[in-house]
Design an enzyme around this catalytic site. Structure first.
Site, PDB file in Angstrom:
ATOM      1  N   ASP A  64       0.817  -1.213   0.000  1.00 40.71           N
ATOM      2  CA  ASP A  64       0.000   0.000   0.000  1.00 40.71           C
ATOM      3  C   ASP A  64       0.849   1.260   0.000  1.00 40.71           C
ATOM      4  O   ASP A  64       0.418   2.312  -0.462  1.00 40.71           O
ATOM      5  CB  ASP A  64      -0.935  -0.008   1.213  1.00 40.71           C
ATOM      6  CG  ASP A  64      -1.784   1.245   1.296  1.00 40.71           C
ATOM      7  OD1 ASP A  64      -2.621   1.431   0.398  1.00 40.71           O
ATOM      8  OD2 ASP A  64      -1.608   2.042   2.242  1.00 40.71           O
ATOM      9  N   LEU A 119      -6.735   6.804   2.364  1.00 40.62           N
ATOM     10  CA  LEU A 119      -6.878   7.794   1.301  1.00 40.62           C
ATOM     11  C   LEU A 119      -5.690   7.836   0.347  1.00 40.62           C
ATOM     12  O   LEU A 119      -5.636   8.687  -0.541  1.00 40.62           O
ATOM     13  CB  LEU A 119      -7.066   9.194   1.915  1.00 40.62           C
ATOM     14  CG  LEU A 119      -8.362   9.387   2.719  1.00 40.62           C
ATOM     15  CD1 LEU A 119      -8.355  10.742   3.398  1.00 40.62           C
ATOM     16  CD2 LEU A 119      -9.583   9.265   1.810  1.00 40.62           C
ATOM     17  N   ARG A 120      -4.739   6.925   0.533  1.00 44.11           N
ATOM     18  CA  ARG A 120      -3.570   6.938  -0.341  1.00 44.11           C
ATOM     19  C   ARG A 120      -3.972   6.738  -1.800  1.00 44.11           C
ATOM     20  O   ARG A 120      -3.395   7.346  -2.701  1.00 44.11           O
ATOM     21  CB  ARG A 120      -2.569   5.858   0.074  1.00 44.11           C
ATOM     22  CG  ARG A 120      -1.722   6.221   1.269  1.00 44.11           C
ATOM     23  CD  ARG A 120      -0.436   5.383   1.316  1.00 44.11           C
ATOM     24  NE  ARG A 120       0.322   5.668   2.523  1.00 44.11           N
ATOM     25  CZ  ARG A 120       0.298   4.931   3.616  1.00 44.11           C
ATOM     26  NH1 ARG A 120      -0.446   3.842   3.660  1.00 44.11           N
ATOM     27  NH2 ARG A 120       1.013   5.253   4.680  1.00 44.11           N
ATOM     28  N   GLY A 121      -4.936   5.869  -2.034  1.00 46.09           N
ATOM     29  CA  GLY A 121      -5.379   5.615  -3.402  1.00 46.09           C
ATOM     30  C   GLY A 121      -5.881   6.880  -4.080  1.00 46.09           C
ATOM     31  O   GLY A 121      -5.505   7.185  -5.217  1.00 46.09           O
ATOM     32  N   VAL A 154      -2.854   9.302  -4.741  1.00 46.95           N
ATOM     33  CA  VAL A 154      -1.938   8.860  -5.796  1.00 46.95           C
ATOM     34  C   VAL A 154      -2.581   9.000  -7.174  1.00 46.95           C
ATOM     35  O   VAL A 154      -1.922   9.419  -8.136  1.00 46.95           O
ATOM     36  CB  VAL A 154      -1.488   7.402  -5.550  1.00 46.95           C
ATOM     37  CG1 VAL A 154      -0.713   6.874  -6.744  1.00 46.95           C
ATOM     38  CG2 VAL A 154      -0.638   7.323  -4.296  1.00 46.95           C
TER      39      VAL A 154
END
Length: 357
Positions: free
Chosen positions: A211, A292-294, A297
């Site tokens: 992740d 919220l990384r998705g 990115v």
């Protein structure tokens, strides 16, 4: 900033690298690398695939199409002469004391991380004896110092000790390396693009580590016989006369380098509409992406692709180009579903944005 083609680099001529623009059949991997170069804040890329598919060749080849960077001469951290975020403490002190600094242009550093590397080798060490007796913070820089403002490559990343992977990911995310021993602390900039590769048959990375990588590229052995023949012939030509082969691709290398430079400059002007931001978050929600990384990115990668195309406004096609790379490794595994992760992302994207490629 000075641009130099591959033939201007003496080291490249003496130890030639297969040209990036000559690599065929692995467009997903090449795109992920280029986008991370345009915006290192995407968070790096992990490239997983079959043996003999050109992962290492492609990763090492990207360096030859990157522009040179200006650094403070003889500084072990490749410090930038004017950007505070990219300076070591010694350079900051020199500037504060109005000391003139000599600079030089260097090729973007690329460091290969050995699988058997120790934490001291990666992070650097502090000479405790000198610190206690002489009161001097004597620091022996590690790989994170040498790779500042460059690319750190981990071959067989899935076999690397998890503790070291954690350290590398933390440094890549924060942009700093902190070494602490016996109450003594040293901090230096460590901004780099983290690139890993591996064969999934030899083991996957832990989900929490996966992740942390911005992108995940899947590489498969080329099945098309015509393309396989082309790849073999390209390699044979390079092996027979590498200098002549490099000359053939010199113009393409230069053109790609110029496109990357222009995209880096254009990136800060690229915008994305509130509607598309909402759609990105809706897709992540429907796929039940943790955290919220998705979302972050995808926004960054879409902007980088838009800049690469020479535009200032992100559109649906830009998101389509990057979304599988950004999300396929963030999906929750469902043992009842055999559908490929890329297909799941694609289907959800199509349903939310009504996209027909």
């Amino acid at each position: 900033m000075s641009e130099s083609c591959i033939l201007d680099n003496k080291q490249s001529v003496l130890n030639p690298t297969f040209p990036f623009t000559a690599i065929v059949g692995q467009e997903e991997m090449k795109l992920a690398l280029v986008l991370n170069v345009i915006d290192p804040k995407i968070g790096g890329v992990i490239i997983m695939g079959d043996r003999g598919t050109g992962k290492s060749t492609t990763i090492r080849a990207i360096v030859d199409v990157l522009p040179k960077i200006v650094v403070v001469k003889r500084d072990p951290f490749n410090s930038h002469p004017s950007d505070i975020e990219l300076m070591s403490n010694s350079v900051k002190e020199a500037i504060e004391n109005n000391i003139n600094l000599n600079t030089e242009l260097i090729n973007i550093p690329m460091i290969d991380l050995p699988l058997g590397a120790t934490e001291d080798r990666v992070c650097g060490t502090i000479d405790i004896e000198k610190a206690l007796i002489d009161g001097i913070k004597a620091f022996e820089p590690g790989l994170l110092a040498k790779v500042n403002r460059g690319i750190l490559y981990i071959d067989e990343a899935n076999l690397l000790d998890d503790h070291l992977v954690d350290i590398l990911l933390d440094s890549a995310a924060s942009g700093w390396n902190i070494v602490e021993r016996e109450g003594i602390s040293i901090k230096h900039p460590a901004r780099f693009i983290l690139v890993g590769s591996g064969n999934p048959e030899e083991g996957e990375l832990r989900p929490q580590l996966l992740d942390r990588f911005g992108m995940y590229a899947e590489i498969r052995t080329v099945k098309d016989p015509n393309l396989r023949v082309e790849i073999v012939e390209q390699r044979n030509r390079f092996d027979q006369n590498s200098l002549k082969y490099l000359q053939i691709y010199e113009k393409k290398q230069k053109n790609l380098q110029q496109t990357i430079i222009q995209a880096q400059r254009l990136l800060k002007f690229v915008t994305i509409s509130e509607l598309l931001k909402l759609k990105i978050s809706e897709i992540c929600g429907k796929l039940e992406i943790d955290g919220l990384r998705g979302d972050i990115v995808i926004n960054r990668a879409a902007k980088a692709f838009c800049a690469f195309e020479g535009r200032k406004e992100v559109n649906v096609t830009d998101i389509h180009k990057v979304i599988i790379l950004c999300l396929r490794h963030r999906l929750r595994n469902d043992p009842l579903k055999s559908i490929d992760s890329g297909v799941r992302v694609q289907e959800t994207f199509d349903s939310v944005l009504k996209y027909n490629s």
